[in-house]
Design a protein around this motif. Structure first.
Motif, PDB file in Angstrom:
ATOM      1  N   ASN A 124     -16.315  38.536 -12.228  1.00  0.00           N
ATOM      2  CA  ASN A 124     -17.075  39.294 -11.224  1.00  0.00           C
ATOM      3  C   ASN A 124     -17.606  40.596 -11.817  1.00  0.00           C
ATOM      4  OD1 ASN A 124     -14.788  40.813 -11.464  1.00  0.00           O
ATOM      5  ND2 ASN A 124     -14.300  40.899  -9.279  1.00  0.00           N
ATOM      6  N   ASN A 125     -17.729  40.595 -13.137  1.00  0.00           N
ATOM      7  CA  ASN A 125     -18.192  41.785 -13.839  1.00  0.00           C
ATOM      8  C   ASN A 125     -19.692  42.009 -13.544  1.00  0.00           C
ATOM      9  OD1 ASN A 125     -19.242  43.553 -15.972  1.00  0.00           O
ATOM     10  ND2 ASN A 125     -17.211  43.324 -16.900  1.00  0.00           N
ATOM     11  N   LYS A 126     -19.987  43.037 -12.780  1.00  0.00           N
ATOM     12  CA  LYS A 126     -21.357  43.275 -12.331  1.00  0.00           C
ATOM     13  C   LYS A 126     -22.271  43.756 -13.454  1.00  0.00           C
ATOM     14  CE  LYS A 126     -20.280  44.241  -7.483  1.00  0.00           C
ATOM     15  NZ  LYS A 126     -18.934  43.659  -7.537  1.00  0.00           N
ATOM     16  N   ARG A 127     -21.704  44.327 -14.476  1.00  0.00           N
ATOM     17  CA  ARG A 127     -22.517  44.861 -15.570  1.00  0.00           C
ATOM     18  C   ARG A 127     -22.825  43.815 -16.629  1.00  0.00           C
ATOM     19  NH1 ARG A 127     -21.576  47.641 -20.412  1.00  0.00           N
ATOM     20  NH2 ARG A 127     -19.314  47.495 -20.129  1.00  0.00           N
ATOM     21  N   LYS A 128     -21.859  42.907 -16.893  1.00  0.00           N
ATOM     22  CA  LYS A 128     -22.014  42.001 -18.031  1.00  0.00           C
ATOM     23  C   LYS A 128     -22.281  40.528 -17.679  1.00  0.00           C
ATOM     24  CE  LYS A 128     -19.015  44.667 -21.158  1.00  0.00           C
ATOM     25  NZ  LYS A 128     -17.798  44.593 -22.002  1.00  0.00           N
ATOM     26  N   SER A 129     -21.762  40.065 -16.532  1.00  0.00           N
ATOM     27  CA  SER A 129     -21.732  38.616 -16.274  1.00  0.00           C
ATOM     28  C   SER A 129     -23.114  37.955 -16.228  1.00  0.00           C
ATOM     29  CB  SER A 129     -20.979  38.330 -14.976  1.00  0.00           C
ATOM     30  OG  SER A 129     -21.594  38.979 -13.881  1.00  0.00           O
ATOM     31  N   LEU A 130     -24.146  38.686 -15.796  1.00  0.00           N
ATOM     32  CA  LEU A 130     -25.485  38.094 -15.708  1.00  0.00           C
ATOM     33  C   LEU A 130     -26.490  38.760 -16.645  1.00  0.00           C
ATOM     34  CD1 LEU A 130     -25.812  37.705 -11.817  1.00  0.00           C
ATOM     35  CD2 LEU A 130     -25.062  35.989 -13.478  1.00  0.00           C
ATOM     36  N   ALA A 131     -26.000  39.643 -17.483  1.00  0.00           N
ATOM     37  CA  ALA A 131     -26.892  40.424 -18.352  1.00  0.00           C
ATOM     38  C   ALA A 131     -27.640  39.544 -19.349  1.00  0.00           C
ATOM     39  CB  ALA A 131     -26.098  41.493 -19.091  1.00  0.00           C
ATOM     40  N   LYS A 132     -27.020  38.435 -19.769  1.00  0.00           N
ATOM     41  CA  LYS A 132     -27.653  37.536 -20.737  1.00  0.00           C
ATOM     42  C   LYS A 132     -27.918  36.148 -20.159  1.00  0.00           C
ATOM     43  CE  LYS A 132     -25.590  39.862 -24.754  1.00  0.00           C
ATOM     44  NZ  LYS A 132     -24.747  39.667 -25.974  1.00  0.00           N
ATOM     45  N   ALA A 133     -27.667  35.969 -18.873  1.00  0.00           N
ATOM     46  CA  ALA A 133     -27.819  34.651 -18.246  1.00  0.00           C
ATOM     47  C   ALA A 133     -29.286  34.219 -18.214  1.00  0.00           C
ATOM     48  CB  ALA A 133     -27.257  34.681 -16.830  1.00  0.00           C
ATOM     49  N   LYS A 134     -29.537  32.988 -18.662  1.00  0.00           N
ATOM     50  CA  LYS A 134     -30.905  32.469 -18.674  1.00  0.00           C
ATOM     51  C   LYS A 134     -31.215  31.647 -17.418  1.00  0.00           C
ATOM     52  CE  LYS A 134     -31.324  32.372 -23.712  1.00  0.00           C
ATOM     53  NZ  LYS A 134     -31.580  31.507 -24.907  1.00  0.00           N
ATOM     54  N   ILE A 135     -30.227  30.875 -16.969  1.00  0.00           N
ATOM     55  CA  ILE A 135     -30.394  30.093 -15.748  1.00  0.00           C
ATOM     56  C   ILE A 135     -29.279  30.470 -14.779  1.00  0.00           C
ATOM     57  CG2 ILE A 135     -30.487  27.791 -14.711  1.00  0.00           C
ATOM     58  CD1 ILE A 135     -31.479  26.698 -17.348  1.00  0.00           C
ATOM     59  N   ILE A 136     -29.659  30.946 -13.613  1.00  0.00           N
ATOM     60  CA  ILE A 136     -28.694  31.385 -12.595  1.00  0.00           C
ATOM     61  C   ILE A 136     -28.885  30.540 -11.341  1.00  0.00           C
ATOM     62  CG2 ILE A 136     -27.960  33.307 -11.123  1.00  0.00           C
ATOM     63  CD1 ILE A 136     -29.099  35.208 -13.306  1.00  0.00           C
ATOM     64  N   ILE A 137     -27.797  29.936 -10.881  1.00  0.00           N
ATOM     65  CA  ILE A 137     -27.821  29.157  -9.641  1.00  0.00           C
ATOM     66  C   ILE A 137     -27.116  29.978  -8.564  1.00  0.00           C
ATOM     67  CG2 ILE A 137     -27.191  27.007  -8.503  1.00  0.00           C
ATOM     68  CD1 ILE A 137     -29.186  26.608 -10.762  1.00  0.00           C
ATOM     69  N   ASN A 138     -27.875  30.462  -7.613  1.00  0.00           N
ATOM     70  CA  ASN A 138     -27.297  31.278  -6.537  1.00  0.00           C
ATOM     71  C   ASN A 138     -26.956  30.389  -5.343  1.00  0.00           C
ATOM     72  OD1 ASN A 138     -26.536  33.276  -4.725  1.00  0.00           O
ATOM     73  ND2 ASN A 138     -28.648  33.769  -4.173  1.00  0.00           N
ATOM     74  N   ILE A 139     -25.675  30.067  -5.194  1.00  0.00           N
ATOM     75  CA  ILE A 139     -25.259  29.189  -4.101  1.00  0.00           C
ATOM     76  C   ILE A 139     -25.137  29.948  -2.787  1.00  0.00           C
ATOM     77  CG2 ILE A 139     -23.374  27.742  -3.217  1.00  0.00           C
ATOM     78  CD1 ILE A 139     -22.983  26.664  -5.998  1.00  0.00           C
ATOM     79  N   ASP A 140     -24.437  31.091  -2.811  1.00  0.00           N
ATOM     80  CA  ASP A 140     -24.227  31.763  -1.515  1.00  0.00           C
ATOM     81  C   ASP A 140     -24.199  33.291  -1.567  1.00  0.00           C
ATOM     82  OD1 ASP A 140     -21.690  32.346  -2.530  1.00  0.00           O
ATOM     83  OD2 ASP A 140     -20.703  30.731  -1.432  1.00  0.00           O
ATOM     84  N   PHE A 141     -24.657  33.873  -2.655  1.00  0.00           N
ATOM     85  CA  PHE A 141     -24.745  35.335  -2.696  1.00  0.00           C
ATOM     86  C   PHE A 141     -25.909  35.788  -1.803  1.00  0.00           C
ATOM     87  CE2 PHE A 141     -22.581  37.062  -6.771  1.00  0.00           C
ATOM     88  CZ  PHE A 141     -21.435  36.312  -6.495  1.00  0.00           C
ATOM     89  N   ASN A 142     -25.665  36.831  -1.005  1.00  0.00           N
ATOM     90  CA  ASN A 142     -26.772  37.390  -0.227  1.00  0.00           C
ATOM     91  C   ASN A 142     -27.523  38.415  -1.085  1.00  0.00           C
ATOM     92  OD1 ASN A 142     -25.292  39.846  -0.123  1.00  0.00           O
ATOM     93  ND2 ASN A 142     -24.331  39.262   1.811  1.00  0.00           N
ATOM     94  N   GLU A 143     -28.579  38.957  -0.534  1.00  0.00           N
ATOM     95  CA  GLU A 143     -29.441  39.857  -1.298  1.00  0.00           C
ATOM     96  C   GLU A 143     -28.707  41.114  -1.748  1.00  0.00           C
ATOM     97  OE1 GLU A 143     -33.357  42.081   0.071  1.00  0.00           O
ATOM     98  OE2 GLU A 143     -33.734  39.949  -0.270  1.00  0.00           O
ATOM     99  N   GLU A 144     -27.915  41.678  -0.865  1.00  0.00           N
ATOM    100  CA  GLU A 144     -27.192  42.908  -1.192  1.00  0.00           C
ATOM    101  C   GLU A 144     -26.217  42.683  -2.337  1.00  0.00           C
ATOM    102  OE1 GLU A 144     -24.189  46.195   0.929  1.00  0.00           O
ATOM    103  OE2 GLU A 144     -24.939  44.463   2.070  1.00  0.00           O
ATOM    104  N   THR A 145     -25.476  41.579  -2.279  1.00  0.00           N
ATOM    105  CA  THR A 145     -24.475  41.288  -3.315  1.00  0.00           C
ATOM    106  C   THR A 145     -25.131  41.029  -4.661  1.00  0.00           C
ATOM    107  OG1 THR A 145     -22.999  40.310  -1.659  1.00  0.00           O
ATOM    108  CG2 THR A 145     -22.571  39.759  -3.964  1.00  0.00           C
ATOM    109  N   LEU A 146     -26.176  40.191  -4.669  1.00  0.00           N
ATOM    110  CA  LEU A 146     -26.814  39.843  -5.939  1.00  0.00           C
ATOM    111  C   LEU A 146     -27.421  41.060  -6.624  1.00  0.00           C
ATOM    112  CD1 LEU A 146     -27.691  37.837  -8.040  1.00  0.00           C
ATOM    113  CD2 LEU A 146     -29.601  37.180  -6.571  1.00  0.00           C
ATOM    114  N   ASN A 147     -27.997  41.962  -5.851  1.00  0.00           N
ATOM    115  CA  ASN A 147     -28.659  43.120  -6.441  1.00  0.00           C
ATOM    116  C   ASN A 147     -27.699  44.188  -6.942  1.00  0.00           C
ATOM    117  OD1 ASN A 147     -31.793  43.072  -6.302  1.00  0.00           O
ATOM    118  ND2 ASN A 147     -31.141  42.123  -4.383  1.00  0.00           N
TER     119      ASN A 147
END
Length: 327
Positions: free
Chosen positions: A209-232
């Motif tokens: 759940n690392n907000k700084r690193k977990s998606l920093a290099k992600a090329k393909i992201i599948i958002n199943i149930d994150f809302n806008e506030e959480t994802l941003n």
């Protein structure tokens, strides 16, 4: 007083009689469309003179009588639906006779129709349920346009709800792709899946759940149930391709230059009624047909019917294929 009318007779007297004396049993799904031709509310090859047809249509419009055809399509007696009072009557009739509907391409864009049906607790198929079973197909489509192998993809999955469907999908994708990373605010809920995959299948996955690193290099992201506030709240790779499964969210940072997928189009080999294909989105028809099956049955159907993603849709419409090549 209006009842849902199933057309079986061409004679006007029978139509009026059936309107007041026949009640339809609850139908699992109704395919609802607007009137495009007066002949749609009569049997094929009807011998009624056009004058009689126009008279019958007039009565159907006045009494708000809906016509159920043999192919399961419900035809409204109106070409344009704007009057809110009429819409309220129509949706009330529909709600009494079904729990779910597939709306035509036109009716799906009439906001008051969809709002009125939702207020009456009628489920409107919108492709979101089906999209949960097409995650691999999304990755496959993206890989093809990027000229890359699907099985070599590393995919980040944004998910908080550890239900049976999400669990099945994680296991399925873990067996199909090079690596999957689970990004979640509920790490403990997904530890059992991680243990199962490692012990039973020898597959390792990352849960973070690392907000700084977990998606920093992600090329393909599948958002199943994150809302806008959480994802941003996350630091997202500016060139990522994000596929929204259940919630269409907007990426707020101006640095984001990737692809944000809101919707999709599909094709498949299953033979369908021509009228269904003409007025209804294929994915909504397919979703309505497979909804009662279990996970394995649905996944088998997708393969058997050769279902293919043919386009992904962003905020401004269908995404140009060249966009994938630069991401």
């Amino acid at each position: 007083m209006c009842f849902l009318f199933c057309h079986k007779f061409d004679a006007c007297v029978h139509i009026i009689y059936k309107t007041y004396s026949w009640v339809v049993n609850k139908i699992s799904t109704i395919y609802v469309k607007e009137l495009n031709s007066i002949n749609e509310i009569f049997k094929e090859n009807s011998l009624l003179p056009n004058l009689f047809k126009r008279i019958i249509l007039f009565f159907k419009q006045v009494l708000c009588i809906l016509t159920i055809k043999e192919n399961g399509i419900c035809v409204l007696p109106y070409k344009n639906i704007k009057n809110k009072a009429i819409i309220n009557v129509i949706t009330k009739i529909i709600a009494k006779n079904t729990q779910s509907v597939v709306l035509s391409n036109y009716l799906n864009n009439v906001e008051y129709v969809t709002k009125s049906l939702i207020n009456r607790k009628v489920h409107i198929y919108n492709g979101k349920i089906l999209s949960n079973y097409l995650i691999y197909n999304f990755v496959e489509y993206i890989s093809k346009l990027k000229n890359e192998e699907t099985y070599l993809q590393e995919v980040s999955i944004l998910v908080n709800n550890c239900n049976s469907l999400n669990t099945e999908n994680i296991i399925y994708l873990a067996n199909k792709l090079k690596r999957i990373n689970i990004v979640t605010n509920k790490i403990n809920n997904f530890n059992k899946i991680s243990t199962y995959l490692e012990n039973k299948m020898g597959i390792g996955i990352t849960i973070t759940n690392n907000k700084r690193k977990s998606l920093a290099k992600a090329k393909i992201i599948i958002n199943i149930d994150f809302n806008e506030e959480t994802l941003n709240q996350f630091n997202i790779n500016k060139d990522a391709i994000i596929v929204n499964i259940n919630n269409s969210v907007e990426i707020k940072t101006k640095l984001f230059n990737g692809i944000n997928v809101y919707d999709y189009y599909i094709e498949y080999d299953k033979k369908l009624d021509n009228e269904l294909l003409k007025y209804f989105d294929q994915k909504l028809i397919y979703e309505s047909m497979i909804i009662k099956n279990n996970y394995d049955e649905i996944m088998e159907s997708i393969v058997r019917d050769n279902l293919q993603i043919v386009d992904l849709v962003g905020k401004n419409g269908i995404i140009n294929e060249m966009e994938y090549k630069r991401n």
